[in-house]
Design a protein around this motif. Structure first.
Motif, PDB file in Angstrom:
ATOM      1  N   TRP A  43      36.226  31.042  41.919  1.00  0.00           N
ATOM      2  CA  TRP A  43      35.553  31.949  40.980  1.00  0.00           C
ATOM      3  C   TRP A  43      34.595  31.151  40.086  1.00  0.00           C
ATOM      4  O   TRP A  43      33.441  31.512  39.912  1.00  0.00           O
ATOM      5  CB  TRP A  43      36.580  32.697  40.144  1.00  0.00           C
ATOM      6  CG  TRP A  43      35.976  33.558  39.086  1.00  0.00           C
ATOM      7  CD1 TRP A  43      35.783  33.234  37.774  1.00  0.00           C
ATOM      8  CD2 TRP A  43      35.442  34.868  39.251  1.00  0.00           C
ATOM      9  NE1 TRP A  43      35.178  34.275  37.110  1.00  0.00           N
ATOM     10  CE2 TRP A  43      34.954  35.293  37.999  1.00  0.00           C
ATOM     11  CE3 TRP A  43      35.331  35.737  40.332  1.00  0.00           C
ATOM     12  CZ2 TRP A  43      34.377  36.541  37.799  1.00  0.00           C
ATOM     13  CZ3 TRP A  43      34.757  36.973  40.131  1.00  0.00           C
ATOM     14  CH2 TRP A  43      34.285  37.369  38.876  1.00  0.00           C
ATOM     15  N   ASN A  44      35.090  30.035  39.549  1.00  0.00           N
ATOM     16  CA  ASN A  44      34.258  29.201  38.680  1.00  0.00           C
ATOM     17  C   ASN A  44      33.080  28.589  39.437  1.00  0.00           C
ATOM     18  O   ASN A  44      31.976  28.491  38.897  1.00  0.00           O
ATOM     19  CB  ASN A  44      35.107  28.107  38.024  1.00  0.00           C
ATOM     20  CG  ASN A  44      36.077  28.670  37.018  1.00  0.00           C
ATOM     21  OD1 ASN A  44      35.843  29.713  36.424  1.00  0.00           O
ATOM     22  ND2 ASN A  44      37.190  28.004  36.839  1.00  0.00           N
ATOM     23  N   VAL A  45      33.325  28.177  40.676  1.00  0.00           N
ATOM     24  CA  VAL A  45      32.237  27.655  41.505  1.00  0.00           C
ATOM     25  C   VAL A  45      31.190  28.742  41.707  1.00  0.00           C
ATOM     26  O   VAL A  45      29.988  28.492  41.576  1.00  0.00           O
ATOM     27  CB  VAL A  45      32.759  27.141  42.867  1.00  0.00           C
ATOM     28  CG1 VAL A  45      31.618  26.906  43.843  1.00  0.00           C
ATOM     29  CG2 VAL A  45      33.559  25.878  42.681  1.00  0.00           C
ATOM     30  N   GLY A  46      31.630  29.950  42.004  1.00  0.00           N
ATOM     31  CA  GLY A  46      30.701  31.062  42.199  1.00  0.00           C
ATOM     32  C   GLY A  46      29.852  31.337  40.968  1.00  0.00           C
ATOM     33  O   GLY A  46      28.643  31.550  41.069  1.00  0.00           O
ATOM     34  N   ASP A  60      29.610  33.643  48.967  1.00  0.00           N
ATOM     35  CA  ASP A  60      30.690  33.066  49.783  1.00  0.00           C
ATOM     36  C   ASP A  60      31.903  32.721  48.917  1.00  0.00           C
ATOM     37  O   ASP A  60      33.048  33.002  49.298  1.00  0.00           O
ATOM     38  CB  ASP A  60      30.203  31.813  50.517  1.00  0.00           C
ATOM     39  CG  ASP A  60      29.164  32.112  51.585  1.00  0.00           C
ATOM     40  OD1 ASP A  60      29.059  33.282  52.014  1.00  0.00           O
ATOM     41  OD2 ASP A  60      28.457  31.170  51.993  1.00  0.00           O
ATOM     42  N   SER A  61      31.648  32.139  47.754  1.00  0.00           N
ATOM     43  CA  SER A  61      32.745  31.777  46.848  1.00  0.00           C
ATOM     44  C   SER A  61      33.502  33.009  46.379  1.00  0.00           C
ATOM     45  O   SER A  61      34.738  33.026  46.354  1.00  0.00           O
ATOM     46  CB  SER A  61      32.215  31.002  45.643  1.00  0.00           C
ATOM     47  OG  SER A  61      31.690  29.764  46.048  1.00  0.00           O
ATOM     48  N   PHE A  62      32.766  34.061  46.001  1.00  0.00           N
ATOM     49  CA  PHE A  62      33.419  35.282  45.517  1.00  0.00           C
ATOM     50  C   PHE A  62      34.157  36.019  46.632  1.00  0.00           C
ATOM     51  O   PHE A  62      35.228  36.585  46.400  1.00  0.00           O
ATOM     52  CB  PHE A  62      32.412  36.207  44.838  1.00  0.00           C
ATOM     53  CG  PHE A  62      31.899  35.657  43.535  1.00  0.00           C
ATOM     54  CD1 PHE A  62      32.762  35.214  42.558  1.00  0.00           C
ATOM     55  CD2 PHE A  62      30.547  35.591  43.290  1.00  0.00           C
ATOM     56  CE1 PHE A  62      32.299  34.696  41.355  1.00  0.00           C
ATOM     57  CE2 PHE A  62      30.055  35.088  42.097  1.00  0.00           C
ATOM     58  CZ  PHE A  62      30.937  34.634  41.127  1.00  0.00           C
ATOM     59  N   MET A  63      33.616  35.999  47.847  1.00  0.00           N
ATOM     60  CA  MET A  63      34.306  36.654  48.967  1.00  0.00           C
ATOM     61  C   MET A  63      35.614  35.922  49.290  1.00  0.00           C
ATOM     62  O   MET A  63      36.633  36.563  49.566  1.00  0.00           O
ATOM     63  CB  MET A  63      33.399  36.704  50.203  1.00  0.00           C
ATOM     64  CG  MET A  63      32.241  37.658  50.049  1.00  0.00           C
ATOM     65  SD  MET A  63      32.781  39.342  49.813  1.00  0.00           S
ATOM     66  CE  MET A  63      32.174  40.073  51.299  1.00  0.00           C
ATOM     67  N   ALA A  81      39.372  44.283  41.007  1.00  0.00           N
ATOM     68  CA  ALA A  81      38.274  45.130  40.528  1.00  0.00           C
ATOM     69  C   ALA A  81      37.137  44.283  39.972  1.00  0.00           C
ATOM     70  O   ALA A  81      35.957  44.559  40.232  1.00  0.00           O
ATOM     71  CB  ALA A  81      38.778  46.103  39.469  1.00  0.00           C
ATOM     72  N   GLU A  82      37.469  43.254  39.224  1.00  0.00           N
ATOM     73  CA  GLU A  82      36.447  42.387  38.645  1.00  0.00           C
ATOM     74  C   GLU A  82      35.634  41.673  39.732  1.00  0.00           C
ATOM     75  O   GLU A  82      34.412  41.568  39.649  1.00  0.00           O
ATOM     76  CB  GLU A  82      37.106  41.361  37.721  1.00  0.00           C
ATOM     77  CG  GLU A  82      36.126  40.473  36.992  1.00  0.00           C
ATOM     78  CD  GLU A  82      36.816  39.493  36.053  1.00  0.00           C
ATOM     79  OE1 GLU A  82      36.084  38.670  35.468  1.00  0.00           O
ATOM     80  OE2 GLU A  82      38.045  39.535  35.899  1.00  0.00           O
ATOM     81  N   ILE A  83      36.329  41.212  40.768  1.00  0.00           N
ATOM     82  CA  ILE A  83      35.643  40.526  41.868  1.00  0.00           C
ATOM     83  C   ILE A  83      34.755  41.497  42.631  1.00  0.00           C
ATOM     84  O   ILE A  83      33.616  41.170  42.986  1.00  0.00           O
ATOM     85  CB  ILE A  83      36.662  39.849  42.810  1.00  0.00           C
ATOM     86  CG1 ILE A  83      37.453  38.781  42.055  1.00  0.00           C
ATOM     87  CG2 ILE A  83      35.959  39.236  44.013  1.00  0.00           C
ATOM     88  CD1 ILE A  83      38.704  38.313  42.779  1.00  0.00           C
ATOM     89  N   LEU A  84      35.251  42.710  42.882  1.00  0.00           N
ATOM     90  CA  LEU A  84      34.445  43.721  43.573  1.00  0.00           C
ATOM     91  C   LEU A  84      33.157  43.995  42.803  1.00  0.00           C
ATOM     92  O   LEU A  84      32.078  44.114  43.387  1.00  0.00           O
ATOM     93  CB  LEU A  84      35.249  45.021  43.740  1.00  0.00           C
ATOM     94  CG  LEU A  84      36.420  44.985  44.710  1.00  0.00           C
ATOM     95  CD1 LEU A  84      37.237  46.270  44.602  1.00  0.00           C
ATOM     96  CD2 LEU A  84      35.952  44.764  46.133  1.00  0.00           C
TER      97      LEU A  84
END
Length: 135
Positions: A43-46, A60-63, A81-84
């Motif tokens: 998540w932090n990388v994304g 890619d990082s978030f997926m 939900a936050e990631i979506l």
């Protein structure tokens, strides 16, 4: 002078992003690919990849974060939900509005479903205990 500061700041973010990517790789070797800490690091990388304009890499990082979080937490956790929503924002940045709408809709449906849950299901046992202690 301000331009040099911007370049320097961007260079720092690039270095930060690279170090974080290396840390994720090392942690995957130690903890395995589906550890909660790996999801947090991805998540932090994304986020850092987004800041430097590496949109595809951030996606890619978030997926991968989404995959790990779903395996660990299931579909009913607020992190999902936050990631979506974040993935929807990236598709929007890329101009892929139909894909963005799909992810924003999934986020909205999750939010709506959580509002309809009974109180005992929407709160953690710890929060329920606090309610009983306070009242």
């Amino acid at each position: 002078m301000a331009f040099k500061m911007d370049v320097k700041a961007e260079s720092g973010i690039n270095k930060y992003s690279k170090f974080y990517e290396d840390a994720v790789r090392i942690q995957k070797e130690i903890l395995g690919p589906y550890h909660p800490e790996i999801a947090s690091m991805l998540w932090n990388v994304g986020i850092s990849q987004l800041k430097i304009g590496c949109i595809d890499e951030a996606m890619d990082s978030f997926m991968e974060t989404l995959l790990i979080r779903r395996l660990i937490l299931g579909n009913d956790h607020s992190d999902i939900a936050e990631i979506l929503h974040k993935i929807g924002e990236i598709f929007e940045l890329k101009g892929e509005n139909h894909k963005a709408l799909n992810f924003f809709t999934k986020h909205y449906v999750w939010k709506k479903r959580m509002r309809k849950r009974p109180l005992s299901m929407s709160l953690s046992p710890f929060k329920i205990l606090l309610i009983f202690i306070i009242y």
